[in-house]
Design a protein around this motif. Structure first.
Motif, PDB file in Angstrom:
ATOM      1  N   THR A 174       2.236  22.611  50.869  1.00 17.45           N
ATOM      2  CA  THR A 174       1.725  21.465  50.118  1.00 17.45           C
ATOM      3  C   THR A 174       0.212  21.410  50.308  1.00 17.45           C
TER       4      THR A 174
ATOM      5  N   ALA B 143      -1.721  15.753  45.506  1.00 16.60           N
ATOM      6  CA  ALA B 143      -0.819  16.502  46.389  1.00 16.60           C
ATOM      7  C   ALA B 143       0.046  17.369  45.493  1.00 16.60           C
ATOM      8  N   GLU B 144       0.191  18.636  45.878  1.00 14.55           N
ATOM      9  CA  GLU B 144       0.915  19.563  45.016  1.00 14.55           C
ATOM     10  C   GLU B 144       1.615  20.628  45.853  1.00 14.55           C
ATOM     11  N   GLY B 145       2.838  20.977  45.460  1.00 14.32           N
ATOM     12  CA  GLY B 145       3.571  22.062  46.081  1.00 14.32           C
ATOM     13  C   GLY B 145       4.594  21.601  47.105  1.00 14.32           C
ATOM     14  N   HIS B 146       5.547  22.486  47.381  1.00 19.56           N
ATOM     15  CA  HIS B 146       6.608  22.218  48.361  1.00 19.56           C
ATOM     16  C   HIS B 146       6.162  22.744  49.723  1.00 19.56           C
ATOM     17  N   ALA B 147       6.300  21.923  50.747  1.00 20.56           N
ATOM     18  CA  ALA B 147       5.832  22.301  52.084  1.00 20.56           C
ATOM     19  C   ALA B 147       6.496  23.583  52.580  1.00 20.56           C
TER      20      ALA B 147
ATOM     21  N   CYS C  47       7.784  17.780  53.711  1.00 13.72           N
ATOM     22  CA  CYS C  47       7.585  17.513  52.288  1.00 13.72           C
ATOM     23  C   CYS C  47       7.906  16.040  51.977  1.00 13.72           C
TER      24      CYS C  47
ATOM     25  N   VAL D 250       4.961  13.784  52.975  1.00 11.28           N
ATOM     26  CA  VAL D 250       3.863  13.814  51.998  1.00 11.28           C
ATOM     27  C   VAL D 250       4.257  13.020  50.757  1.00 11.28           C
ATOM     28  N   SER D 251       5.463  13.257  50.253  1.00 11.24           N
ATOM     29  CA  SER D 251       5.929  12.552  49.061  1.00 11.24           C
ATOM     30  C   SER D 251       5.971  11.051  49.272  1.00 11.24           C
TER      31      SER D 251
ATOM     32  N   VAL E 253       1.191  22.146  55.457  1.00 17.41           N
ATOM     33  CA  VAL E 253       0.344  21.185  54.736  1.00 17.41           C
ATOM     34  C   VAL E 253      -1.114  21.569  54.913  1.00 17.41           C
TER      35      VAL E 253
END
Length: 113
Positions: free
Chosen positions: A2, A19-23, A34, A37-38, A95
């Motif tokens: 992420t 914020a972008e992407g899967h951890a 993940c 962050v979400s 991250v």
């Protein structure tokens, strides 16, 4: 991984956080990094909407922008950045947190957010 980017400009009240992407710490739906962050980005969005800030994104990404909404909106963004910065420190393999502070002449689009 992420990737989180917090973009601010010197002497300006505009800020953006993406914020972008899967951890990738675990399978989708089981990844607590993940989820952290979400959850942080969802909390930020919920609170920024109270101040009339723009929030949006697409599946797997979130973008929140503060434009002249005052001190409270800035503090929400700052508190979220502090949490995400600490998460990136604790889980650097999952991250990445980047803070970019632009000079007044720089444009938003040139800086990857």
């Amino acid at each position: 991984m992420t990737r989180v980017v917090w973009l601010r400009r010197v002497g300006d009240s505009r800020m953006r956080m993406r914020a972008e992407g899967h951890a990738g710490a675990a399978a989708s739906g089981q990844d607590v990094v993940c989820a952290a962050v979400s959850t942080a980005m969802e909390m930020l969005e919920t609170n920024l909407l109270v101040f009339g800030c723009r929030c949006g994104g697409r599946r797997g990404a979130a973008l929140h922008e503060v434009d002249g909404q005052g001190y409270q909106a800035y503090k929400l963004m700052d508190a979220t950045a502090s949490f995400l910065r600490a998460l990136a420190y604790q889980y650097p393999e999952y991250v990445n947190f980047t803070e970019k502070i632009l000079e007044n002449g720089n444009a938003w689009g040139e800086n990857g957010i």
